[in-house]
Design an enzyme around this catalytic site. Structure first.
Site, PDB file in Angstrom:
ATOM      1  CE  LYS A 124      -1.809   1.943   3.526  1.00 22.45           C
ATOM      2  NZ  LYS A 124      -2.781   2.420   4.777  1.00 22.45           N
ATOM      3  CG  ASP A 142      -7.560   3.531   2.572  1.00 23.88           C
ATOM      4  OD1 ASP A 142      -8.339   3.131   1.715  1.00 23.88           O
ATOM      5  OD2 ASP A 142      -7.420   4.631   3.082  1.00 23.88           O
TER       6      ASP A 142
END
Length: 214
Positions: A124, A142
């Site tokens: 991420k 997320d």
């Protein structure tokens, strides 16, 4: 898992997002690629607002890997101790800074694999840096995007990798650059976890969420 919306509906959703905010921006303060890496690494299990408060006085004095090493771990801790898991994050920031100095001449690499090899930098974080600094259409999934993707049917998936793949497969390419910012901001401020603001949502007529709070 939610059903997958069709191409025309997804295109309309992102057309509306673009009309509302043509150039969405990430909310983490940074001044270069290195401070962006540090800010995103610090943001794990913390809010962007909290990270920005901690880095407000940090980045003016430590905006390169070498300056961070010169600052030292204990001084770094003093700056970031209001953030969750700050001791472990401080260790990772020092480690990644040393690697950047020793292996990359102090320059942040722009490949996902190289970024992911840095301590405290996962997929991420790497995708955020690739997208925000190098304008590569990487999708940083997320909790907000995962929730929105599955609720709405835009990019459903059983885990974050599946959602990331659904974004790449189903969202038209001309929207890919800003897709994750539109979805993060929508998930953070409108499609909230407990009390989604469906009544004021600009895509409520297109979303597949069955329990709309109207």
């Amino acid at each position: 898992m939610a059903k997958q919306l069709d191409y025309h509906t997804i295109r309309e959703i992102f057309t509306r997002f673009e009309a509302a905010a043509a150039e969405p921006k990430g909310e983490l303060d940074h001044v270069n690629a290195y401070t962006l890496v540090v800010a995103v690494a610090l943001s794990a299990q913390a809010t962007d607002v909290g990270v920005n408060k901690a880095t407000k006085n940090l980045f003016p004095i430590a905006d390169t890997p070498q300056k961070m090493l010169d600052l030292g771990e204990e001084q770094l801790i003093e700056h970031i101790k209001t953030i969750g898991l700050y001791r472990n994050k401080a260790k990772n920031v020092m480690k990644l800074s040393r690697i950047l100095v020793e292996d990359y001449d102090g320059i942040v690499p722009n490949s996902r694999a190289a970024l992911e090899s840095l301590p405290g930098v996962g997929r991420k974080t790497a995708n955020v840096v690739l997208n925000m600094w190098w304008q590569y259409p990487a999708q940083a999934v997320d909790t907000h995007i995962y929730r929105f993707g599955n609720r709405s049917g835009v990019c459903p998936g059983k885990d974050v990798v599946a959602v990331e793949r659904a974004i790449e497969d189903h969202i038209p390419t001309n929207f890919q650059q800003h897709a994750h910012h539109w979805m993060i901001l929508h998930g953070r401020y409108t499609c909230k976890a407990r009390k989604p603001l469906c009544g004021t949502c600009l895509i409520r007529d297109l979303c597949l969420f069955e329990d709309k709070n109207l």
